[in-house]
Motif scaffolding. Structure first.
Motif, mmCIF file in Angstrom:
data_model
loop_
_atom_site.group_PDB
_atom_site.id
_atom_site.type_symbol
_atom_site.label_atom_id
_atom_site.label_comp_id
_atom_site.label_asym_id
_atom_site.label_seq_id
_atom_site.Cartn_x
_atom_site.Cartn_y
_atom_site.Cartn_z
ATOM 1 N N ALA A 36 -3.908 4.786 -7.661
ATOM 2 C CA ALA A 36 -4.983 5.394 -6.878
ATOM 3 C C ALA A 36 -5.687 4.347 -6.018
ATOM 4 O O ALA A 36 -6.024 4.591 -4.859
ATOM 5 C CB ALA A 36 -5.977 6.079 -7.812
ATOM 6 N N ILE A 37 -5.908 3.157 -6.587
ATOM 7 C CA ILE A 37 -6.568 2.073 -5.850
ATOM 8 C C ILE A 37 -5.706 1.645 -4.663
ATOM 9 O O ILE A 37 -6.214 1.358 -3.569
ATOM 10 C CB ILE A 37 -6.849 0.875 -6.786
ATOM 11 C CG1 ILE A 37 -7.836 1.280 -7.888
ATOM 12 C CG2 ILE A 37 -7.402 -0.315 -6.002
ATOM 13 C CD1 ILE A 37 -7.902 0.291 -9.045
ATOM 14 N N ALA A 38 -4.383 1.627 -4.840
ATOM 15 C CA ALA A 38 -3.473 1.234 -3.761
ATOM 16 C C ALA A 38 -3.591 2.190 -2.579
ATOM 17 O O ALA A 38 -3.584 1.769 -1.414
ATOM 18 C CB ALA A 38 -2.035 1.194 -4.272
ATOM 19 N N VAL A 39 -3.718 3.494 -2.865
ATOM 20 C CA VAL A 39 -3.857 4.493 -1.799
ATOM 21 C C VAL A 39 -5.150 4.248 -1.015
ATOM 22 O O VAL A 39 -5.164 4.293 0.224
ATOM 23 C CB VAL A 39 -3.834 5.920 -2.380
ATOM 24 C CG1 VAL A 39 -4.129 6.951 -1.291
ATOM 25 C CG2 VAL A 39 -2.480 6.222 -3.026
ATOM 26 N N MET A 40 -6.254 3.969 -1.733
ATOM 27 C CA MET A 40 -7.527 3.708 -1.050
ATOM 28 C C MET A 40 -7.463 2.430 -0.214
ATOM 29 O O MET A 40 -8.074 2.342 0.857
ATOM 30 C CB MET A 40 -8.661 3.612 -2.070
ATOM 31 C CG MET A 40 -9.029 4.943 -2.709
ATOM 32 S SD MET A 40 -10.603 4.883 -3.600
ATOM 33 C CE MET A 40 -10.184 3.838 -4.993
#
Length: 389
Positions: free
Chosen positions: A369-373
């Protein structure tokens, strides 16, 4: 002169209360976590709720810009508040999956109407160079509602306030009362709206504005901003639950922390933007978010995670105001149409949570999820180079 200031203030107060009501949409982050716990949903299933809220921005934003050209901005804001009232009424009767889907859909529709019409309505009261700082102050007021939502839900869940057997859902009737007050105050406020020259644009003509490179850059920038906003709002508690083993009621503080710092950033930004160029302030804000994303990848200590969430909140607080004001000032003769397009960019709140839910359901966990942000933050870094000084 004094009478003119008093008149402007009397108009600003109901408009700012509407900005507070605009913040109701951010309750979807903490509410989706409670619904997930109540109904035993997976991340990707629970993330449908925030995604559904922002899906309606894609459908309603541009038509709302066209509607404003026909009935006016104030009447469109009043309509948005009525739809918002209906969305907040439904969860009083339960939190079944279908009921919450309908409630969040209405919340998204009402917010799409409100965000499209309220920003240009404010531009009738505050003009010129002060518009960016005034929009930022409106975002500050909006953020107050955003960071109060997790607290009210948490107090309701732990029975720290009277809930009338609603538990965390006491949040909805409390905000519903504020929506009613906003309707009544705005209805009796006289605001002279600037008329656009020529005939109202058609749907195709509105979308055609995306053919202008700078407007397209602003549109994608808004998508990334709201994707990071909704993503952090929803994911922050999950990071603490996954890495430290916190319970939901304790981890909910992470969402409040994000909004506390976003609120502080909006408040300070309304003053900083009067002294510093939007481009410089925007660049500092984006670098803060990039540092925070790197920190969330590397560190697993509670204090550092909290610090990173706070940095994202502060950094993301003024992104919307700068991009929105840049777009309005670029095409001032198409204010309603540009506003509709920019608010359609809030559809990023659908794209990002869905992608984050899928990424976090893999072996990567919340790092996915952090990678997408982080992709959104990198785009904003690129956008910084295109901002006019």
């Amino acid at each position: 002169m004094e009478n003119s200031k008093n008149s402007s203030l009397s108009k600003l107060i109901p408009v700012m209360l509407c900005f507070f009501a605009m913040g109701f949409v951010d309750l979807v982050g903490i509410a989706s976590n409670y619904v997930k716990a109540d109904l035993g949903l997976s991340d990707s299933q629970a993330n449908i709720f925030p995604s559904l809220v922002f899906f309606w921005f894609l459908i309603f934003s541009v038509p709302t810009g066209m509607l404003m050209s026909r009935i006016g901005q104030k009447k469109t804001v009043l309509l948005s508040l009525i739809v918002t009232f209906a969305s907040l009424l439904l969860p009083i009767f339960g939190d079944s999956y279908m009921l919450m889907l309908i409630s969040f859909s209405l919340l998204g529709i009402g917010n799409a109407l409100m965000q499209t019409s309220l920003n240009p309505l404010l531009s009738n009261i505050v003009r010129g160079d002060r518009l960016a700082s005034s929009l930022t102050f409106g975002q500050f007021v909006k953020a107050i509602a955003s960071f109060l939502a997790p607290y009210i839900a948490m107090w309701g869940a732990t029975q720290a306030i009277p809930t009338f057997d609603l538990g965390w859902r006491i949040l909805f009737p409390i905000y519903m009362i504020v929506a009613v007050i906003a309707v009544l105050l705005l209805n009796v406020t006289q605001i002279k709206e600037e008329k656009e020259e020529g005939r109202p644009s058609t749907f195709g003509q509105c979308l055609a504005l995306l053919g202008k490179p700078f407007i397209l850059l602003c549109f994608i920038g808004i998508m990334c901003h709201v994707g990071i906003d909704v993503g952090t709002n929803t994911t922050a508690p999950k990071i603490l639950m996954e890495r430290i083993g916190m319970g939901l009621d304790d981890a909910a503080f992470a969402t409040s922390l994000y909004f506390i710092f976003r609120t502080a950033g909006c408040f300070l930004g309304s003053f900083i933007l009067r002294k510093m160029s939007p481009k410089s302030f925007f660049a500092i804000s984006v670098v803060m978010m990039l540092v925070a994303m790197i920190g969330l990848f590397i560190f697993h200590e509670k204090a550092i995670i909290y610090a990173c969430i706070a940095l994202i909140g502060f950094g993301n607080s003024n992104v919307f105001s700068v991009i929105f004001s840049q777009a309005l000032l670029y095409l001032p003769s198409k204010k309603n149409e540009v506003s509709g397009l920019m608010i359609m960019g809030l559809f990023g709140g659908t794209v990002f949570p869905l992608a984050m839910g899928v990424a976090s359901d893999t072996s990567l966990g919340q790092n996915g999820a952090i990678a997408v942000m982080t992709i959104g933050v990198l785009y904003l870094l690129f956008y910084t180079l295109r901002i006019r000084k």
